[in-house]
Design an enzyme around this catalytic site. Structure first.
Site, PDB file in Angstrom:
ATOM      1  N   ASP A 226       1.013  -1.285  -0.060  1.00 11.16           N
ATOM      2  CA  ASP A 226       0.067  -0.004  -0.048  1.00 11.16           C
ATOM      3  C   ASP A 226       0.885   1.410  -0.034  1.00 11.16           C
ATOM      4  OD1 ASP A 226      -2.078   1.702  -0.034  1.00 11.16           O
ATOM      5  OD2 ASP A 226      -3.380   0.931   1.541  1.00 11.16           O
TER       6      ASP A 226
HETATM    7  C1  NOJ Z   1      -3.895   4.020  -0.019  1.00  6.43           C
HETATM    8  C2  NOJ Z   1      -5.094   3.273   0.157  1.00  6.43           C
HETATM    9  O1  NOJ Z   1      -4.993   2.236   1.171  1.00  6.43           O
HETATM   10  C3  NOJ Z   1      -5.159   2.289  -0.962  1.00  6.43           C
HETATM   11  O2  NOJ Z   1      -6.528   1.589  -0.963  1.00  6.43           O
HETATM   12  C4  NOJ Z   1      -5.092   2.811  -2.427  1.00  6.43           C
HETATM   13  O3  NOJ Z   1      -5.237   2.011  -3.403  1.00  6.43           O
HETATM   14  C5  NOJ Z   1      -3.716   3.565  -2.429  1.00  6.43           C
HETATM   15  N1  NOJ Z   1      -3.651   4.535  -1.193  1.00  6.43           N
HETATM   16  C6  NOJ Z   1      -3.540   4.331  -3.592  1.00  6.43           C
HETATM   17  O4  NOJ Z   1      -4.404   5.344  -3.760  1.00  6.43           O
END
Ligand code: NOJ
Length: 758
Positions: free
Chosen positions: A292
């Site tokens: 993430d």
């Molecule tokens: C953080 C989020 O937790 C995740 O779900 C998302 O896909 C990413 N950012 C990218 O935007």
């Protein structure tokens, strides 16, 4: 990887699978050979580059970047030090970025472009929790299909969806991105969404790679506070958290994203157990895992890595293949391999997985195939896509209360539409709204006006604003607590009307990432508005707009009718009007319990019995002394404008052999005066296990449409694998013994029949 996987033909090597999993499809030797050849030509730096993902860093179609950082990143792109980018959008911009990678770098390996296409790209569908309330797998798959078609036409190759996190705590803002509290329903929906995004083959131009996230247990954060600690047993992990991930994997999902949280002291990003042992070992997953955003770097804040170098080492060892924006791999992985601290084989394995998906998407045949401005112009926000959005939106609405049959409304007389969400065109678009046009949702007033035409008089008054100033993803909302200036107009409209539709709830950015709330009641002056409106007109239908189950015990105690309308997307107002006037008979059922009070959380139907199950009159039993244990509205609950009567379930046999099955049948009759669709639900209880078992677990559901007076037999076939769970011995299997099958319209109001597994 399993049969039916869109890129199954590309899969290499034999894998260990649990006993019930299908056999892997043999690898595509040709593609694996091409990957081998490519790996043979790549320098270590170029390999590590494939594992690096940057967010869009400047307008690649515009003038040369001025910022030093952007220039350095562009240099990285040209030097083959970037394998993927996220948030680069549109056919033109993706083409320009691809050109830098393909024509600028030595080996010309194409980029894979990722984006959060969570509930639509330009045509916005209900938030995933809302869609889950439809219990309609075909409609959910169709919604993901439309999202993929639009995103692919805009140059996107890969969505960071579906989010399949089980959540039993509505304080967590991200409950809106998942399918709710139940692993069985969550698993079915996870697979449907993967099928929808990935289509028949990843090589099709209207398919994009999906990503099961957040692996794992992100939805069980302590206190419902985003990014917070998780500490759960292996049993809870396997029985509750992992089933939707496993279902996504079995449906052929191309990628996984790991999660920000720790589990029992081990952050998921650094978890060998989750990534290498379970995902890539037991399940044989052959796609890749992306971190993430910055989660590799966050291993330092978690306190398991001293610095970014050690964080990179832990993450790559654990099986995190691609680094989203922590720059840990691009900065330190070469040095880690050269110094012998990380084996190059780890890097090769990650790169092989990433290249496989790029091959499957056809990017090596034509890196620009998705970036087509003509397709982009033709395919976004079409009539057909809007019709699909309206269809799933009305199926997602849950009728919670309808005292005295106040609904459906007549298309006549005077209707007052009051409240902060009456004319709002923003909230329904929700968080993670892709490339939605701002303020483009059909408002409730617009929907009602379109439905009644000149047959009724529609009055509108806001009553109270809820949120001060503009709302966006970047800041927490400020609630209006003291502006009553709109009350007189609202009460005047309420007095003049035959019926009031009162639109209350939460704004678009009260749910979603980083939007946990300790209080999930109605904010601002909404309760006061409800009280005052009810005092002048008791015919009030409350329409709730929200990305989470709200605590609405006082609303349920005072308003005669409540429709839960989630955040329904582009066609919200039309969909709600369809239900208000009975053009669509509501059929939605709650995918998550509605608590009576925050103090009950976590509240979910599949709880354990405890050694002292709640017993009325016995104070020394597991219960609260100030309110019932049960939620206000249970999982699976939802009313219709007609009524359904259930017979007791009948079993084809009282005993099931390990290789056999038992058929559970109930007769369901439409006893009302309208055609209606009912979601018939099957639950099971395993009475004695090697570990304690939930009091009920969903094992099947079916949507049936019945004419007035019509009856149908609804049957479910149960086999031993349906009764399997992660046992005390750490095996996924069914244990012989006594069970109870329950059938009913929700998790509470069921009838039962016992059977035995031999
Ligand atoms: C953080 C989020 O937790 C995740 O779900 C998302 O896909 C990413 N950012 C990218 O935007």
């Amino acid at each position: 990887m399993t049969k039916g996987s869109p890129f199954a033909v590309l899969i290499a090597t034999a894998v260990t699978l649990s006993c019930s999993a299908p056999q892997p499809t043999p690898p595509d030797a040709d593609v694996e050979a091409r990957i081998d050849a490519l790996l043979g030509q790549m320098t270590l730096e170029e390999k590590v580059g494939q594992m690096n993902q940057y967010s869009s860093f400047h307008d690649l179609t515009g003038p040369a970047p001025e910022e030093e950082r952007a220039r350095a990143r562009l240099d990285d792109l040209k030097a083959g030090r970037v394998g993927s980018m996220l948030n680069v959008l549109g056919a033109e911009a993706t083409r320009a970025a691809q050109k830098e990678a393909v024509e600028g770098s030595r080996l010309g390996i194409p980029l894979i472009f990722g984006y959060d296409v969570i509930h639509g790209y330009r045509t916005i569908f209900p938030v995933p929790l809302g869609e889950a309330a439809s219990w309609d797998l075909e409609a959910i798959e169709a919604s993901a299909r439309v999202a993929a078609t639009e995103a692919a036409a805009a140059g996107v190759h890969w969505t960071f969806a579906p989010m399949v996190d089980i959540c039993r705590d509505a304080r967590w803002g991200r409950i809106m991105e998942g399918a709710g509290e139940d692993p069985f329903l969550g698993a079915r929906i996870a697979a449907a969404r993967v099928r929808g995004f990935q289509g028949a083959s990843l090589s099709d131009l209207d398919s994009i790679a999906a990503c099961a996230k957040h692996y794992a247990a992100y939805g069980l954060a302590e206190g419902g506070r985003d990014y917070n600690t998780v500490d759960i047993s292996e049993q809870t992990l396997r029985n509750v958290v992992l089933p939707p991930f496993h279902a996504a994997e079995e449906a052929g999902v191309a990628t996984f994203m790991n999660s920000f949280n720790e589990i029992g002291g081990v952050p998921s990003t650094a978890s060998v157990h989750l990534q290498r042992e379970i995902l890539k070992g037991e399940w044989g997953f052959e796609g890749f895992v992306v971190s993430d955003w910055g989660s590799i770097g966050e291993l330092v804040a978690h306190g398991v890595a001293a610095d970014l170098t050690q964080a990179a080492q832990l993450a790559v060892e654990a099986g995190s293949d691609m680094d989203m924006e922590a720059q840990a791999y691009v900065s330190h992985l070469v040095e880690l391999v050269e110094s012998g601290r990380v084996e190059e084989a780890r890097v090769d394995d990650a790169v092989r997985r990433i290249l496989r998906i790029k091959f499957a998407l056809g990017l090596f045949d034509d890196p620009y195939r998705y970036s087509d401005s003509e397709r982009e112009k033709a395919l976004l926000l079409t009539e057909e896509h809007l019709a699909a959005a309206r269809d799933v939106a009305r199926k997602s609405i849950v009728l919670l209360k309808n005292e005295g049959g106040i609904l459906p409304l007549e298309k006549g007389g005077t209707i007052a539409v009051i409240g902060p969400f009456a004319a709002d065109k923003n909230a329904a678009l929700g968080s993670w709204r892709g490339q939605a046009i701002p303020d483009s949702a059909v408002s409730l007033v617009e929907g009602i006006q379109a439905a009644v035409g000149s047959d009724a008089t529609v009055l509108h008054a806001e009553g109270v604003p809820l949120i001060a100033g503009t709302q966006d993803f970047g800041a927490a909302p400020t609630f209006v607590e003291d502006d009553r200036s709109g009350f007189p107009a609202a009460l005047d409209a309420a007095r003049r009307a035959d019926v009031v539709v009162l639109a209350l709830g939460e704004g678009a950015f009260q749910s979603g990432e980083a939007r946990s709330q300790a209080d999930i009641g109605l904010k601002g002056l909404q309760d006061e508005l409800l009280r005052e409106v009810l005092a002048v007109n008791e015919n009030v239908v409350v329409v709730l707009t929200a990305g989470r189950p709200l605590v609405i015990t006082h609303v349920a105690g005072s308003a005669p009718a409540i429709l839960n309308a989630w955040l329904l997307g582009s066609e919200a107002g039309h969909a709600i009007a369809d239900v208000l006037f009975g053009d669509y008979n509501p059929s939605g059922k709650l995918p998550a319990s509605f608590p009576r009070s925050v103090g009950q959380i976590p509240v979910y139907y599949a709880h354990k019995n405890t050694g002292r199950p709640a017993t009325p009159g016995n104070v020394f039993s597991s219960r609260y002394i100030d309110m019932p244990n049960e939620p206000l509205y249970p999982f699976g609950y939802g009313l219709s404008y007609t009524t359904f009567e259930y017979s007791a379930p009948r079993l084809s046999a009282a005993e099931m052999t390990p290789g056999g099955s038992v058929e559970v049948t109930a007769t369901v009759k439409n006893t009302g005066e309208r055609v209606g669709t009912e979601v018939v639900q099957l639950y099971v209880r395993d009475l004695v296990g090697s570990v304690t078992r939930p009091v009920k677990e969903l094992k099947g559901f079916r949507r049936v449409t019945l004419e007035p007076g019509e009856s149908k037999d609804v049957s479910f076939t149960l086999e031993a694998p349906d009764l399997a769970f992660f046992t005390a011995e750490g095996k996924w299997e069914a244990e012989p013994g006594d069970f109870v099958a329950f059938v009913g319209p929700n998790s509470r109001d069921t009838q039962e029949a016992p059977f035995t597994l031999k």
